[in-house]
Design a protein around this motif. Structure first.
Motif, mmCIF file in Angstrom:
data_model
loop_
_atom_site.group_PDB
_atom_site.id
_atom_site.type_symbol
_atom_site.label_atom_id
_atom_site.label_comp_id
_atom_site.label_asym_id
_atom_site.label_seq_id
_atom_site.Cartn_x
_atom_site.Cartn_y
_atom_site.Cartn_z
ATOM 1 N N MET A 85 0.812 -1.204 0.000
ATOM 2 C CA MET A 85 0.000 0.000 0.000
ATOM 3 C C MET A 85 0.856 1.270 0.000
ATOM 4 O O MET A 85 0.326 2.362 -0.020
ATOM 5 N N THR A 86 2.190 1.078 0.030
ATOM 6 C CA THR A 86 3.048 2.261 0.057
ATOM 7 C C THR A 86 2.960 3.015 -1.259
ATOM 8 O O THR A 86 2.874 2.438 -2.326
ATOM 9 N N GLY A 87 2.960 4.329 -1.137
ATOM 10 C CA GLY A 87 2.832 5.180 -2.303
ATOM 11 C C GLY A 87 1.401 5.432 -2.718
ATOM 12 O O GLY A 87 1.123 6.313 -3.498
ATOM 13 N N GLU A 88 0.486 4.656 -2.168
ATOM 14 C CA GLU A 88 -0.930 4.804 -2.501
ATOM 15 C C GLU A 88 -1.720 5.223 -1.263
ATOM 16 O O GLU A 88 -2.402 6.238 -1.263
ATOM 17 N N GLN A 89 -1.644 4.445 -0.214
ATOM 18 C CA GLN A 89 -2.356 4.748 1.029
ATOM 19 C C GLN A 89 -1.408 5.077 2.174
ATOM 20 O O GLN A 89 -1.829 5.627 3.185
ATOM 21 N N VAL A 90 -0.152 4.692 2.031
ATOM 22 C CA VAL A 90 0.860 4.902 3.065
ATOM 23 C C VAL A 90 2.045 5.586 2.405
ATOM 24 O O VAL A 90 2.513 5.137 1.363
ATOM 25 N N ILE A 91 2.514 6.680 3.000
ATOM 26 C CA ILE A 91 3.629 7.418 2.420
ATOM 27 C C ILE A 91 4.631 7.809 3.500
ATOM 28 O O ILE A 91 4.330 7.785 4.683
ATOM 29 N N SER A 92 5.805 8.178 3.053
ATOM 30 C CA SER A 92 6.835 8.742 3.913
ATOM 31 C C SER A 92 6.990 10.198 3.498
ATOM 32 O O SER A 92 7.043 10.505 2.306
ATOM 33 N N VAL A 93 7.028 11.103 4.461
ATOM 34 C CA VAL A 93 7.114 12.537 4.173
ATOM 35 C C VAL A 93 8.299 13.108 4.940
ATOM 36 O O VAL A 93 8.433 12.877 6.142
ATOM 37 N N ASP A 94 9.148 13.870 4.239
ATOM 38 C CA ASP A 94 10.273 14.497 4.938
ATOM 39 C C ASP A 94 9.894 15.882 5.427
ATOM 40 O O ASP A 94 8.761 16.340 5.234
ATOM 41 N N GLN A 95 10.838 16.568 6.055
ATOM 42 C CA GLN A 95 10.571 17.869 6.672
ATOM 43 C C GLN A 95 10.190 18.947 5.663
ATOM 44 O O GLN A 95 9.601 19.962 6.027
ATOM 45 N N ASP A 96 10.506 18.751 4.389
ATOM 46 C CA ASP A 96 10.153 19.722 3.358
ATOM 47 C C ASP A 96 8.844 19.376 2.646
ATOM 48 O O ASP A 96 8.445 20.061 1.717
ATOM 49 N N GLY A 97 8.202 18.284 3.073
ATOM 50 C CA GLY A 97 6.934 17.871 2.480
ATOM 51 C C GLY A 97 7.082 16.920 1.311
ATOM 52 O O GLY A 97 6.097 16.536 0.704
ATOM 53 N N ALA A 98 8.317 16.536 0.982
ATOM 54 C CA ALA A 98 8.536 15.610 -0.137
ATOM 55 C C ALA A 98 7.974 14.237 0.217
ATOM 56 O O ALA A 98 8.219 13.712 1.301
ATOM 57 N N ILE A 99 7.230 13.667 -0.711
ATOM 58 C CA ILE A 99 6.583 12.367 -0.513
ATOM 59 C C ILE A 99 7.405 11.289 -1.205
ATOM 60 O O ILE A 99 7.757 11.419 -2.380
ATOM 61 N N GLN A 100 7.665 10.220 -0.466
ATOM 62 C CA GLN A 100 8.267 9.022 -1.028
ATOM 63 C C GLN A 100 7.334 7.870 -0.708
ATOM 64 O O GLN A 100 6.614 7.907 0.284
ATOM 65 N N ARG A 101 7.345 6.827 -1.518
ATOM 66 C CA ARG A 101 6.488 5.668 -1.248
ATOM 67 C C ARG A 101 6.892 5.009 0.053
ATOM 68 O O ARG A 101 6.077 4.467 0.766
#
Length: 77
Positions: free
Chosen positions: A1-17
């Motif tokens: 579900m990563t990248g679709e329902q679950v994401i990782s977000v860094d301090q600048d708001g960048a989204i990674q799966r």
């Protein structure tokens, strides 16, 4: 579900799966960031993430943890 329902977000708001796949797929500060949340195959051959394994549908761990998915707190079975 990563990248679709679950994401990782860094301090600048960048989204990674996930934090093991470095490709940036969007930014939460962009108005249309939800368009980046789509199903896509993982480029890795294995998942080594002790955090992300719980989001693998084939393991059915959402049923085990129920409402305590983030804490890995099992519900009543």
């Amino acid at each position: 579900m990563t990248g679709e329902q679950v994401i990782s977000v860094d301090q600048d708001g960048a989204i990674q799966r996930c934090h093991f796949v470095g490709q940036i797929i969007g930014n939460i500060y962009q108005a249309d960031f939800q368009q980046a949340l789509i199903s896509r195959l993982c480029p890795r051959s294995r998942c080594y993430c002790h955090i992300g394994y719980v989001h693998r549908p084939e393991l059915a761990l959402y049923q085990v943890f129920q409402g305590g998915i983030l804490e890995r707190n099992p519900g009543k079975l």
